[in-house]
Design a protein around this motif. Sequence first.
Motif, PDB file in Angstrom:
ATOM      1  N   UNK A 177      31.270  40.482  -3.203  1.00 43.17           N
ATOM      2  CA  UNK A 177      32.588  39.898  -3.498  1.00 43.17           C
ATOM      3  C   UNK A 177      32.552  38.386  -3.653  1.00 43.17           C
ATOM      4  N   UNK A 178      31.759  37.702  -2.827  1.00 35.23           N
ATOM      5  CA  UNK A 178      31.885  36.238  -2.736  1.00 35.23           C
ATOM      6  C   UNK A 178      30.646  35.482  -3.234  1.00 35.23           C
ATOM      7  N   UNK A 179      29.568  36.208  -3.562  1.00 34.45           N
ATOM      8  CA  UNK A 179      28.376  35.599  -4.150  1.00 34.45           C
ATOM      9  C   UNK A 179      27.910  34.334  -3.413  1.00 34.45           C
ATOM     10  N   UNK A 180      27.869  34.432  -2.101  1.00 35.77           N
ATOM     11  CA  UNK A 180      27.301  33.347  -1.298  1.00 35.77           C
ATOM     12  C   UNK A 180      28.302  32.414  -0.660  1.00 35.77           C
ATOM     13  N   UNK A 181      29.549  32.421  -1.131  1.00 35.90           N
ATOM     14  CA  UNK A 181      30.550  31.518  -0.553  1.00 35.90           C
ATOM     15  C   UNK A 181      30.760  31.834   0.929  1.00 35.90           C
ATOM     16  N   UNK A 182      30.910  33.105   1.267  1.00 40.29           N
ATOM     17  CA  UNK A 182      31.130  33.489   2.664  1.00 40.29           C
ATOM     18  C   UNK A 182      29.892  33.194   3.510  1.00 40.29           C
ATOM     19  N   UNK A 183      28.692  33.520   2.969  1.00 40.90           N
ATOM     20  CA  UNK A 183      27.452  33.249   3.714  1.00 40.90           C
ATOM     21  C   UNK A 183      27.297  31.754   3.995  1.00 40.90           C
ATOM     22  N   UNK A 184      27.521  30.925   2.975  1.00 38.82           N
ATOM     23  CA  UNK A 184      27.352  29.484   3.149  1.00 38.82           C
ATOM     24  C   UNK A 184      28.318  28.940   4.196  1.00 38.82           C
ATOM     25  N   UNK A 185      29.535  29.453   4.209  1.00 37.34           N
ATOM     26  CA  UNK A 185      30.515  28.992   5.199  1.00 37.34           C
ATOM     27  C   UNK A 185      30.085  29.371   6.605  1.00 37.34           C
ATOM     28  N   UNK A 186      29.636  30.626   6.783  1.00 34.62           N
ATOM     29  CA  UNK A 186      29.200  31.064   8.111  1.00 34.62           C
ATOM     30  C   UNK A 186      27.973  30.266   8.569  1.00 34.62           C
ATOM     31  N   UNK A 187      27.030  30.054   7.664  1.00 35.17           N
ATOM     32  CA  UNK A 187      25.823  29.316   8.037  1.00 35.17           C
ATOM     33  C   UNK A 187      26.138  27.868   8.400  1.00 35.17           C
ATOM     34  N   UNK A 188      27.143  27.287   7.767  1.00 31.96           N
ATOM     35  CA  UNK A 188      27.537  25.921   8.121  1.00 31.96           C
ATOM     36  C   UNK A 188      28.081  25.847   9.531  1.00 31.96           C
ATOM     37  N   UNK A 189      28.740  26.903   9.986  1.00 29.67           N
ATOM     38  CA  UNK A 189      29.269  26.905  11.354  1.00 29.67           C
ATOM     39  C   UNK A 189      28.147  26.940  12.381  1.00 29.67           C
ATOM     40  N   UNK A 190      27.015  27.568  12.037  1.00 30.49           N
ATOM     41  CA  UNK A 190      25.871  27.520  12.948  1.00 30.49           C
ATOM     42  C   UNK A 190      25.044  26.263  12.742  1.00 30.49           C
ATOM     43  N   UNK A 191      25.113  25.694  11.539  1.00 32.42           N
ATOM     44  CA  UNK A 191      24.463  24.425  11.196  1.00 32.42           C
ATOM     45  C   UNK A 191      22.967  24.441  11.492  1.00 32.42           C
ATOM     46  N   UNK A 192      22.243  25.195  10.680  1.00 26.13           N
ATOM     47  CA  UNK A 192      20.791  25.248  10.817  1.00 26.13           C
ATOM     48  C   UNK A 192      20.168  23.909  10.415  1.00 26.13           C
ATOM     49  N   UNK A 193      19.078  23.548  11.079  1.00 24.67           N
ATOM     50  CA  UNK A 193      18.359  22.330  10.722  1.00 24.67           C
ATOM     51  C   UNK A 193      17.539  22.521   9.454  1.00 24.67           C
ATOM     52  N   UNK A 194      17.107  23.757   9.180  1.00 23.67           N
ATOM     53  CA  UNK A 194      16.355  24.041   7.963  1.00 23.67           C
ATOM     54  C   UNK A 194      16.373  25.541   7.713  1.00 23.67           C
ATOM     55  N   UNK A 195      16.163  25.902   6.446  1.00 19.26           N
ATOM     56  CA  UNK A 195      16.076  27.314   6.055  1.00 19.26           C
ATOM     57  C   UNK A 195      14.890  27.487   5.130  1.00 19.26           C
ATOM     58  N   UNK A 196      14.122  28.572   5.328  1.00 19.84           N
ATOM     59  CA  UNK A 196      13.064  28.939   4.398  1.00 19.84           C
ATOM     60  C   UNK A 196      13.620  29.935   3.382  1.00 19.84           C
ATOM     61  N   UNK A 197      13.088  29.899   2.186  1.00 29.25           N
ATOM     62  CA  UNK A 197      13.493  30.869   1.170  1.00 29.25           C
ATOM     63  C   UNK A 197      12.812  32.208   1.423  1.00 29.25           C
TER      64      UNK A 197
END
Length: 625
Positions: A465-485
Amino acid sequence: ILLTHIGYDLDMTWMVGLNGVDIVIGGDSHTLLGDDNTRTVGFNTGGAYPTEATNGNGKKVCVATAWEYTKAIGHLTVEFDANGDVTSCGGSPKFGFDDTSMTFTDNTALNSTVAGMVRDYLAGLGGQWVVAAKDSATQSALTTYASQVSALKEQTIATVPSALCFDRFPGMGRSTICTRQMTQKHGGAACQLVAHAFMTVARTSHIAIQQAGGCRTDIESGNFTVDDAYTMLPFSNTLVTLALTGAQVKALLEDALDFALSPSGSSGAYPYASGLRFAVDASQAKGSRISRVEVNARLTGQWAAINNTASYSVATNDYIAGGKDGYFTFSSGTGLVNTFIEYAEGLVQYSRTVKTLVEPPVSEFSTQAYTNSSGYVFSTWADPSAQFKLAVLHMNDHHSHLAGERMTLPADRFGFKNDVHVDYGGYPRLATAIGAMKAAAMSSGHGVLKLHGGDAMTGSSYWSLFKGVADATMMAHLCFDAMALGNHEFDEGDAVLANFLTLLNNHTSLCPTMPILGANVVPGASSPLVGKIANSSTFTVNGQLVGVVGIDTQKKTMQSSSPSAGTVLTDERATAQAQIDSLIAAGVNKIILLTHIGYDLDMTWMVGLNGVDIVIGGDSHTLLG
């Protein structure tokens, strides 16, 4: 007559004792000679004008020198007898002054009555002050040169990629372009750079010390001109060097900080230094405010604790070298040498040499840790000899599963009639849990990093439904220092992934920019991923450097996902080892591999690499416990 340029002290030590000399006219030491009339206006003299001595033949010698910078002209009168021997030495320094342009300190002109009073006062000082209108021919010639000097001041001598903040105390807020938060940990980068410039220009110095008040402005991005240097350093100070012991350096810093904190002192006394660093706790009593003083002479070696009995050559400006602004201990220094380089000219020389002005590394800032006078800790400085403790809070493969799961506990475990449902997981719960875990880890002395091991994308209706918009918002709330692909990041091609990465970094109010890591991911030349993926990222955690390298699964991504044409993945092991070696060469000795190749390959490949300390993995959805 001996016309020398060796300095007043050597004239008196060497030259006056020679046979046959009658007069010594000296230079080099910029010494003002005079009498009480000279000193009455506030000038400091280094001896009498003229100074009388005896030559090697036992006969009288007249010694004179005429200060500096066209401020005075020496007027020496000497009488000789018939044999050519000196019988008397006379005269004084003469100061030519303008009696028509005198002003009060607020720049208002003196009326004729007051001007007459000042003129008469100066005229009564032994004839040393002489009314002298400007000679028109000389002034005309000077005007020609002065116009060219004005043009020179507009000349670009360096470029500034990013602005350097000015401040006195850390977080004091004196900058006009930077926030308090930008200087509150270590102070302003502008005056820090000035101290480094002084140490560089004063080539015999081990360290340099400059008071904050001697610097006046931010260094803005763009072109840096001669005029900018003189705006930053506007006073008529010169660079000097002198020797202090380590114990004296510590006392000097304590004196300066005490003066800066005193209501009767000035915040401009706050010390900046190069080749010298320390921790500041302004809430303590004098004598206990400066700690962990370390030296790295000319920044060419290693940092080491200052040696109380060793001698250090200190570059500074002649104003505080004279004990001003609370720098009293400078008066106990030895071997003072005045370079007679104006301190602004020192910055000009440095800027011309380096051509680009950048903020010094944090490790070179003189203030490494800062606690203000109220006891608020703005920054800490980890002791490298102490044990380093790190907590890594991590997740992987969430695949757009954002809301959580339900677990069933069998009734017979508790003797219940019915089974028990327990809701767990999901971003809202994990946000609370990670916050609590981070706080607990920090309270026990651990540094904390929050890492995501990849495959955030695809796998639930939230993605569809959201093509990453929801994921990006949730991940911002946890605020990771880095992410691997991960491999599934490429399921819908480079453009969709690039859009997701943009979404991830659109939540700066919740979380700063998150590095996206994939050292073995090589985007095609026309891929929208170009410039969005880093090989590694280095973090300063409790004062120490931790490097994180991202590695994605090569075969699975290339064969089962859909990277765009031209985008390739390189060998996981070879790439990881090359990145580890690069970080170690840069002085990073704590290495994390943030991988997306699966637990089995982490255990088979990654743990055997040289220099790796931690492997945080993903892809295989393995639960360890």
